[in-house]
Design an enzyme around this catalytic site. Structure first.
Site, PDB file in Angstrom:
ATOM      1  N   LYS A  95       0.802  -1.228   0.000  1.00 44.88           N
ATOM      2  CA  LYS A  95       0.000   0.000   0.000  1.00 44.88           C
ATOM      3  C   LYS A  95       0.835   1.279   0.000  1.00 44.88           C
ATOM      4  O   LYS A  95       0.376   2.314  -0.476  1.00 44.88           O
ATOM      5  CB  LYS A  95      -0.970  -0.001   1.178  1.00 44.88           C
ATOM      6  CG  LYS A  95      -2.085  -1.025   1.001  1.00 44.88           C
ATOM      7  CD  LYS A  95      -3.307  -0.657   1.801  1.00 44.88           C
ATOM      8  CE  LYS A  95      -4.465  -1.577   1.469  1.00 44.88           C
ATOM      9  NZ  LYS A  95      -4.251  -2.933   2.050  1.00 44.88           N
ATOM     10  N   GLU A 117      -9.979   6.054   4.577  1.00 42.96           N
ATOM     11  CA  GLU A 117     -10.541   4.966   5.359  1.00 42.96           C
ATOM     12  C   GLU A 117      -9.496   3.872   5.462  1.00 42.96           C
ATOM     13  O   GLU A 117      -8.522   3.854   4.707  1.00 42.96           O
ATOM     14  CB  GLU A 117     -11.769   4.399   4.649  1.00 42.96           C
ATOM     15  CG  GLU A 117     -11.478   3.423   3.508  1.00 42.96           C
ATOM     16  CD  GLU A 117     -10.796   4.044   2.288  1.00 42.96           C
ATOM     17  OE1 GLU A 117     -10.901   5.275   2.126  1.00 42.96           O
ATOM     18  OE2 GLU A 117     -10.151   3.294   1.519  1.00 42.96           O
ATOM     19  N   SER A 384       1.452  -9.685  -0.954  1.00 44.66           N
ATOM     20  CA  SER A 384       1.145  -8.261  -0.769  1.00 44.66           C
ATOM     21  C   SER A 384       1.577  -7.678   0.571  1.00 44.66           C
ATOM     22  O   SER A 384       1.830  -6.486   0.669  1.00 44.66           O
ATOM     23  CB  SER A 384      -0.349  -8.019  -0.982  1.00 44.66           C
ATOM     24  OG  SER A 384      -1.115  -8.886  -0.171  1.00 44.66           O
TER      25      SER A 384
HETATM   26  C1  LIG Z   1      -5.203  -3.965   1.834  1.00 40.47           C
HETATM   27  C2  LIG Z   1      -4.497  -5.181   1.543  1.00 40.47           C
HETATM   28  C3  LIG Z   1      -4.901  -6.018   0.505  1.00 40.47           C
HETATM   29  C4  LIG Z   1      -6.135  -5.776  -0.320  1.00 40.47           C
HETATM   30  O1  LIG Z   1      -6.118  -4.622  -1.083  1.00 40.47           O
HETATM   31  P1  LIG Z   1      -5.981  -4.646  -2.664  1.00 40.47           P
HETATM   32  O2  LIG Z   1      -6.319  -3.265  -3.053  1.00 40.47           O
HETATM   33  O3  LIG Z   1      -6.941  -5.653  -3.183  1.00 40.47           O
HETATM   34  O4  LIG Z   1      -4.595  -5.007  -2.977  1.00 40.47           O
HETATM   35  C5  LIG Z   1      -4.142  -7.141   0.241  1.00 40.47           C
HETATM   36  N1  LIG Z   1      -3.051  -7.441   0.969  1.00 40.47           N
HETATM   37  C6  LIG Z   1      -2.638  -6.660   1.989  1.00 40.47           C
HETATM   38  C7  LIG Z   1      -1.433  -7.058   2.766  1.00 40.47           C
HETATM   39  C8  LIG Z   1      -3.341  -5.520   2.308  1.00 40.47           C
HETATM   40  O5  LIG Z   1      -2.935  -4.761   3.314  1.00 40.47           O
END
Ligand SMILES: *Cc1c(COP(=O)(O)O)cnc(C)c1O
Length: 405
Positions: A95, A117, A384
């Site tokens: 993010k 948010e 992610s």
């Molecule tokens: C917020 C988050 C997501 C989901 O958000 P996307 O916009 O779908 O990428 C996925 N993995 C992590 C670690 C997150 O913090």
């Protein structure tokens, strides 16, 4: 279509990805969005902005993040499983890639305050990090349920100097937090800017957030080729709003031999409304938070209640670009339930020494299924984020796997 043309065409100048996206918002907000859109085009393409963001990515965020080959996981299930290590990005998830971009744009536009948010708290932490870096104020709206579930991230945001606004209506999770943040933004759109946490919301946000996340795919495609001499057969990413998935998918849209797989949360099961958030698999086109996308809806066409063990995935809508990619059959979308996610969480931790975020564990779980079915293929997973934020919740609610036996 060559990649360059793809990005030129999608979105079109009205913000549409095929029939999805656009902006369905009141006129005051429309004016503000147009201003952001113009600023984005004039500022973010300038040499100064690009070189400043590049330097931030390298020296502050720690990019490029590595691509890692999972020896033991691949040995156990077949296939060749690789991870793009966004868990190693500063602040622990992908993010920060779009937050640093959005905050840098805010600074160039002369904004004083960032509003957003957050669900799992990851977007809030990333934005609070960006606000601290640039010396901007930061106000984060968060559902009470998520505040209770994600204490470590709540503390992190406060330590970073952000103000937390608890949201107490409805299900008290992500959707209500978005409503609340929008309201706050509408009160002072001149001095504040709303920094969306994913590739969702009215134009130009789905485009901007995707563009800031493209760095993930650009790096990963090069790194994978350098390591293996070829392109991956499969790319897998979890999908909440869809930003980490768009980040990695975007580099492979012109590679016909690479299959793209998005993974949504099946929660406690897909048979009942309110127990999952498998939007692309089970939703129908509709409008939420100012844009058109696949949407989980109740009988009245209102956004349905949703649930996932992973707070970052429980959103009833999804990015308009994913909605289009699904209809074009450029990407496929699947789902993984809570238990499969937990199993993968422990398995990646114990086989590879990497504790994944619960969101990312959905992608790993699907990658393992793919590997079992296609033992000759390579699979690149966008990991992610890291799982530190989830430890307390998992151990309180599930315990260790060996304690169950
Ligand atoms: C917020 C988050 C997501 C989901 O958000 P996307 O916009 O779908 O990428 C996925 N993995 C992590 C670690 C997150 O913090």
């Amino acid at each position: 279509m060559a990649l360059k043309d793809y990005f030129k065409n999608y979105p079109n100048e009205k913000g549409y990805f095929g029939e999805f996206g656009g902006s369905f918002i009141p006129p005051v907000l429309e004016e503000e969005m147009n201003r952001i859109n113009e600023a984005y085009y004039s500022i973010s393409k300038s040499h100064k902005f690009i070189s400043e963001l590049r330097s931030i990515r390298k020296h502050f965020q720690g990019r490029p993040t590595p691509v890692y080959y999972c020896n033991r996981l691949s040995e156990k299930y077949g296939g060749r499983i690789y991870l793009k290590r966004e868990d190693l990005n500063h602040s622990g998830a992908h993010k920060l890639n779009h937050c640093m971009g959005e905050a840098l744009l805010a600074k160039y536009m002369g904004k004083k305050k960032l509003i957003a948010e957050t669900g799992a708290g990851q977007h809030g932490v990333a934005l609070a990090t960006a606000a601290a870096y640039f010396g901007l104020e930061c106000e984060i709206h968060m559902g009470e349920v998520d505040i209770a579930k994600q204490q470590p991230n709540v503390l992190r945001m406060k330590i970073l100097g952000a103000t937390i606004v608890p949201v107490t209506h409805g299900l008290k999770t992500l959707k209500e937090a978005v409503d609340s943040a929008f309201q706050a933004y509408l009160k002072d759109p001149v001095n504040t800017i709303y920094c969306i946490g994913s590739v969702v919301g009215p134009h130009p946000f789905p485009m901007m957030v995707r563009d800031f996340q493209r760095v993930v795919g650009i790096e990963a495609r090069d790194q994978f080729q350098e390591m293996t001499g070829e392109l991956p057969d499969n790319v897998v990413a979890c999908v909440g709003g869809g930003s980490n998935a768009m980040g990695i998918f975007s580099a492979f849209l012109d590679d016909p031999d690479t299959k793209l797989h998005g993974v949504e949360p099946a929660g406690r099961g897909i048979d009942k409304v309110g127990e999952h958030a498998a939007t692309l698999s089970l939703g129908k086109p509709g409008i939420i938070h100012g844009f058109k996308c696949y949407l989980l809806q109740d009988e009245k066409g209102e956004p349905a209640p949703v649930y996932s063990i992973a707070s970052g995935l429980d959103y009833p809508g999804v990015g308009p670009e994913h909605s289009m990619l699904k209809d074009m059959a450029k990407a496929e979308y699947h789902y993984i339930d809570d238990q499969e996610c937990i199993d993968s969480f422990f398995e990646l931790s114990r086989l590879e020494g990497i504790i994944p975020a619960l969101e990312s564990a959905h992608a790993v779980a699907y990658a393992v299924k793919l590997a079992k079915a296609n033992p000759k293929q390579s699979i690149l997973v966008n990991l992610s984020g890291r799982g530190d934020k989830d430890l307390d919740y998992i151990l309180e609610n599930y315990g260790f796997p060996e304690d169950k036996k």
